[in-house]
Design a protein around this motif. Structure first.
Motif, PDB file in Angstrom:
ATOM      1  N   VAL A 147      41.152  37.279  26.114  1.00 23.19           N
ATOM      2  CA  VAL A 147      41.585  37.860  27.387  1.00 23.19           C
ATOM      3  C   VAL A 147      42.215  36.769  28.263  1.00 23.19           C
ATOM      4  N   GLY A 148      41.627  35.562  28.234  1.00 20.70           N
ATOM      5  CA  GLY A 148      42.190  34.437  28.993  1.00 20.70           C
ATOM      6  C   GLY A 148      43.597  34.102  28.520  1.00 20.70           C
ATOM      7  N   LEU A 150      45.963  36.839  29.699  1.00 21.98           N
ATOM      8  CA  LEU A 150      46.291  36.760  31.127  1.00 21.98           C
ATOM      9  C   LEU A 150      47.213  35.574  31.414  1.00 21.98           C
ATOM     10  N   ALA A 205      43.697  29.086  21.124  1.00 23.77           N
ATOM     11  CA  ALA A 205      44.051  29.874  22.301  1.00 23.77           C
ATOM     12  C   ALA A 205      45.449  29.536  22.830  1.00 23.77           C
ATOM     13  N   LYS A 224      48.463  32.220  23.020  1.00 20.17           N
ATOM     14  CA  LYS A 224      49.182  32.560  24.255  1.00 20.17           C
ATOM     15  C   LYS A 224      50.690  32.623  23.994  1.00 20.17           C
ATOM     16  N   GLY A 229      36.462  36.820  25.426  1.00 15.04           N
ATOM     17  CA  GLY A 229      36.838  36.230  26.707  1.00 15.04           C
ATOM     18  C   GLY A 229      38.001  35.263  26.553  1.00 15.04           C
ATOM     19  N   THR A 230      37.979  34.474  25.479  1.00 13.75           N
ATOM     20  CA  THR A 230      39.072  33.518  25.246  1.00 13.75           C
ATOM     21  C   THR A 230      40.384  34.263  25.010  1.00 13.75           C
TER      22      THR A 230
END
Ligand code: SF4
Ligand code: SF4
Lengths: 80, 255
Positions: free
Chosen positions: B29-30, B33, B175, B179, B26-27
Motif C-alpha cells: 500500500v505504501g 501511494l 518496494a 513503486k 502495508g508495504t
C-alpha cells in the motif's frame, strides 16, 4: 556537505508495531531496537547514530506501518 | 516537514488494527501511494477496488475513492467503474482468494472488454481459503482439507496468457522497484498486473523455515533473481525455480 549529514530519520512511535524490518534493512546500521517497550508494548526502533544515515530511504519504503521516514531539512525534500 | 510523505493519502486511525506487524500488505500500500504521488495523477482520479480478507482493509486505510467488492467479481466491478468514469485510473487490490477463486475468469473478461485496469495482486501464499474453497498457489505446497496436494498457479504466465499488457513480479523487499512498476503500469493501456510475493505471516506461522517478518527480508534477498532474456513465462512458477524470478516480466509496449 554530503547527503548523510543532511538526512534526518523520523519515527512515529504510536504507529510502529516493532517488526524490526527497518533495523534489518538499514545497511548503515543507523537503527537499533529500543531496550524499553512503549505503552503499547512495542519495542520501537531508535536512532543509534544519526550521522551514519545515508538518506537512502529504504526504511521508509519498506515500513509496513508508515512509521518511519526520512527528511532532508536543508532542502526540505524527501527521498525519491 | 513533520509528516510521513504519504500521510495525506492515509486514514491514520485505521492503521493500528489493519495488519499484523511486518505484514507485506502495508508495504505494498505504501509503494502504491508513493506511486500515485510520483505519477502526477491526481488522487481524485484514482479508484481503488478491493475484495476480501486482510487485503480488503487497504480500502479503509487510504484517503482515496475506494470500494469493497467483497465476494463479488472484483474485476468485473473494476471494469464497470472504468466504463462509468473513463477518466479515472482503476486499481484492483487483490489477494489469492480474490484472484484465483473467481478472478481468473474475470481477468479474461476484463481483457476482452478492453478495460484499462491495474491489478495489484498480493500473493499471500494461502493455499486453502475455506473448507469449501481451495486456492492452489504456493511454493510450499500444503495439503488441502481433503489431504490432497494441488498444483499452484503461475500468476504471471496466467496473466500473459489472458492477454495482460504489462506484468511484473516483486517481493516485499523490492518496494522501490514495485513503486516504479506501478507507475509504469498506470501508463499502460489494457490490463496490467503487478504480483507481489508476500506470504501471510499468520497462515504460514506453522510451516517452519519462513520465520519472522524481518527474517523474510533476508530470504527475499538471497532467494530472488532478476528476469533474464530468454526465460519463458511458463518457467516463472515459484516452485520450479531455484529462486523467485522478479522484475518487469512482460510489457507489450516493448515486446
Ligand atoms: S519497519 Fe516500521 S513498524 Fe517495523 S519496526 Fe521499523 S518503524 Fe516500526
Ligand atoms: S534512510 Fe537508509 S541509512 Fe538512513 S536509517 Fe533509513 S535505511 Fe538506514
Amino acid at each position: 556537505m554530503n547527503d548523510a549529514a543532511r538526512a534526518e530519520v523520523h519515527i512515529i512511535v504510536d504507529r510502529c508495531k516493532g517488526c524490526a524490518i527497518c533495523i534489518e534493512i538499514c545497511q548503515a546500521e543507523v537503527l537499533v531496537k529500543s531496550p524499553e517497550a512503549n505503552p503499547a508494548g512495542v519495542f520501537v526502533p531508535v536512532v543509534r547514530d544519526a550521522t551514519a544515515c545515508t538518506g537512502c530511504g529504504i526504511c521508509e519504503m519498506l515500513c509496513p506501518d508508515f512509521a518511519i521516514w526520512v527528511s532532508f531539512p536543508e532542502t526540505e525534500e524527501t527521498p525519491q | 516537514m513533520k509528516m510521513h510523505p504519504v500521510d495525506e493519502l492515509l486514514h491514520d486511525h485505521r492503521l493500528a488494527s489493519a495488519w499484523c506487524a511486518g505484514c507485506g500488505i502495508g508495504t505494498v500500500v505504501g509503494a502504491f501511494l508513493a506511486a500515485v504521488t510520483e505519477s502526477g495523477i491526481g488522487s481524485d482520479l484514482i479508484r481503488l477496488v478491493s475484495g476480501i480478507g486482510c487485503t480488503e482493509r487497504a480500502a479503509g486505510c487510504v484517503n482515496l475513492r475506494t470500494c469493497r467488492a467483497g465476494r463479488q467479481c472484483i474485476l468485473d466491478h473494476a471494469a464497470d467503474l472504468k466504463l462509468a468514469d473513463p477518466g479515472s485510473h482503476v486499481i484492483a487490490l487483490m489477494n489469492n482468494a480474490d484472484l484465483l477463486v473467481s478472478g481468473a475468469r474475470d481477468l479474461d473478461r476484463a481483457v476482452r472488454r478492453g478495460a484499462r485496469l491495474l491489478v495489484i495482486h498480493i500473493n499471500n501464499v494461502i493455499y486453502v481459503s475455506t473448507r469449501h474453497g481451495l486456492v492452489a498457489n504456493t511454493p510450499y505446497t500444503r495439503p488441502s482439507w481433503d489431504r490432497r496436494f494441488e498444483i499452484p498457479y503461475n500468476i504471471p504466465d496466467m496473466a500473459v496468457a489472458y492477454g495482460a499488457s504489462y506484468v511484473a513480479r516483486w517481493t516485499q523487499l523490492h518496494a522501490g522497484w514495485m513503486k516504479y512498476s506501478i507507475i509504469e503500469a498506470l501508463s499502460r493501456d489494457g490490463v496490467s498486473l503487478v504480483e507481489v510475493v508476500s506470504p501471510c505471516l499468520v497462515y504460514d506461522a506453522d510451516s517452519g523455515g519462513i520465520g519472522e517478518s524481518f527474517e523474510r527480508i533476508r530470504i527475499y534477498n538471497s532467494n530472488t533473481s532478476f528476469m533474464k532474456a530468454g526465460v519463458c513465462h511458463r518457467d516463472l512458477d515459484i516452485r520450479n525455480t531455484e529462486s523467485i524470478i522478479i522484475g518487469n516480466l512482460f510489457d507489450q509496449d516493448v515486446s
